[in-house]
Design a protein around this motif. Structure first.
Motif, short mmCIF file in Angstrom:
data_model
loop_
_atom_site.label_atom_id
_atom_site.label_comp_id
_atom_site.label_asym_id
_atom_site.label_seq_id
_atom_site.Cartn_x
_atom_site.Cartn_y
_atom_site.Cartn_z
N SER A 307 0.90 -1.24 0.04
CA SER A 307 0.09 -0.04 -0.04
C SER A 307 0.85 1.04 -0.14
O SER A 307 1.80 1.27 0.76
N ASP A 311 -0.83 2.55 6.82
CA ASP A 311 -1.93 1.47 6.77
C ASP A 311 -2.98 2.05 7.78
O ASP A 311 -2.80 2.93 8.88
N SER A 312 -4.18 1.82 7.43
CA SER A 312 -5.60 2.46 8.23
C SER A 312 -5.68 1.26 9.20
O SER A 312 -5.16 0.00 9.11
N TYR A 314 -8.75 -1.18 11.33
CA TYR A 314 -10.41 -1.50 10.87
C TYR A 314 -10.62 -2.30 12.28
O TYR A 314 -9.70 -2.95 12.75
N ARG A 324 -13.39 1.93 9.45
CA ARG A 324 -11.92 2.16 9.17
C ARG A 324 -11.59 3.36 9.82
O ARG A 324 -12.41 4.51 9.99
N VAL A 354 -8.13 -7.45 6.65
CA VAL A 354 -7.92 -6.75 5.43
C VAL A 354 -6.76 -7.01 4.83
O VAL A 354 -5.70 -6.87 5.04
N ARG A 356 -3.62 -6.44 2.17
CA ARG A 356 -2.56 -5.47 2.42
C ARG A 356 -2.82 -4.27 1.68
O ARG A 356 -2.28 -3.11 1.68
N GLU A 358 -5.64 -2.98 0.82
CA GLU A 358 -6.85 -2.39 1.50
C GLU A 358 -8.11 -2.32 0.38
O GLU A 358 -8.83 -1.15 0.67
N ALA A 361 -11.57 -7.48 1.71
CA ALA A 361 -11.37 -7.64 3.03
C ALA A 361 -12.31 -9.20 3.43
O ALA A 361 -12.99 -9.47 2.52
N TYR A 587 -4.84 -4.04 11.65
CA TYR A 587 -4.01 -3.58 10.46
C TYR A 587 -4.05 -4.53 9.24
O TYR A 587 -4.56 -5.54 9.53
N PRO A 588 -4.17 -3.71 8.01
CA PRO A 588 -3.94 -4.77 6.83
C PRO A 588 -3.26 -5.84 7.19
O PRO A 588 -1.88 -5.65 7.69
#
Length: 589
Positions: A307, A311-312, A314, A324, A354, A356, A358, A361, A587-588
């Motif tokens: 990504s 990283d977002s 979730y 998110r 999720v 990687r 993003e 999922a 995290y992803p």
């Protein structure tokens, strides 16, 4: 040498003080057997170059045969020697034998690979003889085991963990990914040899991967490549450029391969020098430039490059929907529902994993009996389950899913009647069962895949205890039809009697939640080889149910707690509440 100021006592075995330098002392004239044995053991803990002084405690023959680099035995404390030697009655006082004892907790092999052990008794013998010396009779050790024996505190002072890097096998050139291979190398400070940490790390890199990781990685350096004869020290210049003179084996290397070789060096040295190495220049045996690569250029081989954005995070909200927290907010942003059926609709989920990138999922149903895969980037309908479990009890159904760095989705069915580890290539299609031949009756409680796609962390339950083990993922056969297995499981946190949660945190480190025997819950870091960093223990937090860390170690650590909701920990800070309501944050990956 200071000539003023207070006198300060320094414990040579004090852990973590890299400024303390211990010098070996040769045996004095007329040294007793006790003094010879004590001096020999003390000398092992020094900065003695090539153990030249240490060898003076041995007979000439024993000195030439002794191989200190064969292995290192790590004891809980410094070895104890028997108070009185055992004499051979037939030979009077010309020979004595001492017994060394202790509690063995780890070993480091000839490849510098660390192996933690459940504490076991250690016992070895040293045999001494009284021989003729330049100044008369002297006691020397004539029978000594190969390798070193050190207490834990001395080991931590003398050695440091280094990640050397190799490329994952079974991937196309465009998808080449570097994999961390942790080893321990001895801190050298002797200016005469110049065998500094950087030089040792590069030499270890050139020797190739450790045996455990070797089946799933490869080096781009041609076989037999080493430093040019006579090169004893490597150091960056004032522009942070490191020149690495290689021998003839690398002379004919092409530019693409050479750049991959240079990236291995750059990644290996990332955390080793006070100033970051910004560029590596590999040289041929005649001194001409083979290739040049900058640190930024090497990032194309990073395992966590899936990504482009931070990283977002979730999580599952109180209504069973996935939300998110944008990555750019470092855990402080306003949550927003993901797109697609997981963000709204009738399905209530209990856990989410999720991909990687993003974009996709996987989510578990409320009762953990069905796994769904859907886009979280565009709206769409709820698909049919990709995996289902028929177990009668919720705790015996599916684990939370995890995505590896190759884009494959993994989940385990804990059904006692049909326990299995499953992989969905690309997150789609028919689940493929993955064999795990070394489970030994244990059941998978949870799993997490590394970003490089060659290692899996498993929480395994047997009886009343849950332990953490790392397995190697091997793939055989043509791409698309490959057979996958998890082999050679090894303990990753043997000091913890029970592990309740874990997550990868970077290339070769995990964060784990667990208890020592009879202890309280703690959050700590462990290396993938099972060793514990000096700064491994993290600030305490109450009743952690789950833990989440990102590939980027600068992003906050997140924890799902009982009572305090979701909390976060930034480097150098204390735990802070992020959400009072919500669970299963990830995290992803």
């Amino acid at each position: 040498m200071p000539v003023t100021g207070d006198v300060k006592a320094v414990d040579a075995s004090q852990p973590g003080d890299s400024q303390v330098q211990v010098y070996a002392v040769a045996p004095r004239d007329g040294a007793t057997p006790n003094e010879v044995v004590d001096g020999f053991l003390e000398s092992m803990t020094s900065d003695d170059s090539d153990f030249r002084t240490t060898r003076k405690y041995l007979t000439k023959e024993a000195s030439s045969n002794w191989k200190p680099g064969a292995n290192t035995t790590v004891l809980a404390k410094a070895p104890n020697r028997s108070d009185r030697p055992f004499h051979d009655d037939d030979r009077g006082a010309t020979e004595v034998t001492y017994t060394l004892t202790g509690e063995k907790v780890a070993t480091v092999d000839e490849q510098n690979a660390y192996q933690p052990l459940a504490p076991t008794d250690y016992s070895r013998t040293l045999h001494l003889v009284r021989q003729n010396g330049p100044d008369g009779k002297e006691w020397r050790i004539d029978v000594v085991p190969d390798g070193l024996v050190l207490g834990q505190s001395d080991f931590k002072r003398l050695y440091r963990s280094v990640n050397k890097f190799y490329f994952a096998t079974g991937r196309s050139e465009a998808q080449s990914t570097l994999v961390a291979d942790p080893v321990y190398i001895r801190n050298r400070t002797d200016p005469a040899t110049g065998m500094d940490t950087v030089t040792q790390a590069v030499r270890s890199l050139l020797r190739g991967p450790t045996d455990w990781l070797r089946p799933v990685v490869k080096s781009r350096f041609p076989a037999g490549t080493g430093l040019r004869t006579g090169v004893t020290s490597l150091s960056p210049d004032d522009r942070n450029v490191l020149k690495v003179p290689l021998n003839k084996k690398a002379d004919g290397t092409g530019q693409r391969t050479c750049r991959m070789m240079a990236s291995q060096v750059l990644f290996t040295l990332r955390d080793l020098t006070s100033a970051r190495v910004e560029q590596v220049e590999l040289e041929r045996s005649d001194g001409s430039a083979l290739c040049v690569l900058g640190a930024d250029q090497a990032e194309e081989y990073a395992a966590d490059r899936s990504s482009g954005a931070p990283d977002s995070q979730y999580f599952v909200d109180g209504k069973g929907h996935v939300q998110r927290i944008p990555g750019s907010t470092r855990g402080s942003g306003e949550p927003e529902p993901v797109l697609g059926p997981f963000g709204s609709g009738s399905l209530r989920v209990s856990a989410v994993g999720v991909a990687r990138d993003e974009q996709t999922a996987a989510a578990l149903s409320q009762h953990e009996d069905a796994l769904y895969v859907s886009s979280i980037a565009v709206d769409g309908q709820l698909p049919v389950p990709s995996v289902t479990s028929k177990a009668a009890k919720t705790k015996d159904r599916l684990t939370a899913p995890s995505w590896d760095g190759r884009g494959d989705l993994w989940v385990a069915d804990r059904d006692p009647g049909n326990s299995r580890l499953l992989r969905l290539a690309g997150g789609t299609g028919k689940p493929q069962e993955v064999t795990v031949p070394s489970l030994d009756g244990s059941r998978i409680k949870a799993l997490r895949l590394s970003s490089d796609g060659v290692r899996i962390a498993l929480l395994l339950t047997q009886g009343d205890h849950t332990t953490l083990k790392i397995g190697r993922i091997e793939r055989h056969g043509p791409q698309g039809k490959e057979q996958v297995s998890v082999v050679d499981l090894r303990q990753a946190a043997p000091q913890l009697a029970d592990v309740t949660a874990m997550s990868w945190s970077g290339g070769s480190r995990l964060v784990v939640v667990g208890k020592e025997q009879g202890g309280v819950q703690q959050v700590r870091y462990v290396q993938a080889d099972g060793s514990t960093p000096s700064s491994g223990v993290l600030p305490g937090v109450n009743q952690v149910l789950a833990i989440a860390a990102a590939d980027d170690e600068q992003l906050p650590l997140m924890a799902d707690t009982f009572g305090d909701g979701i909390v976060k920990l930034l480097p150098g800070d204390n735990w802070q509440t992020v959400l009072k309501e919500g669970s299963a944050l990830v995290y992803p990956g």
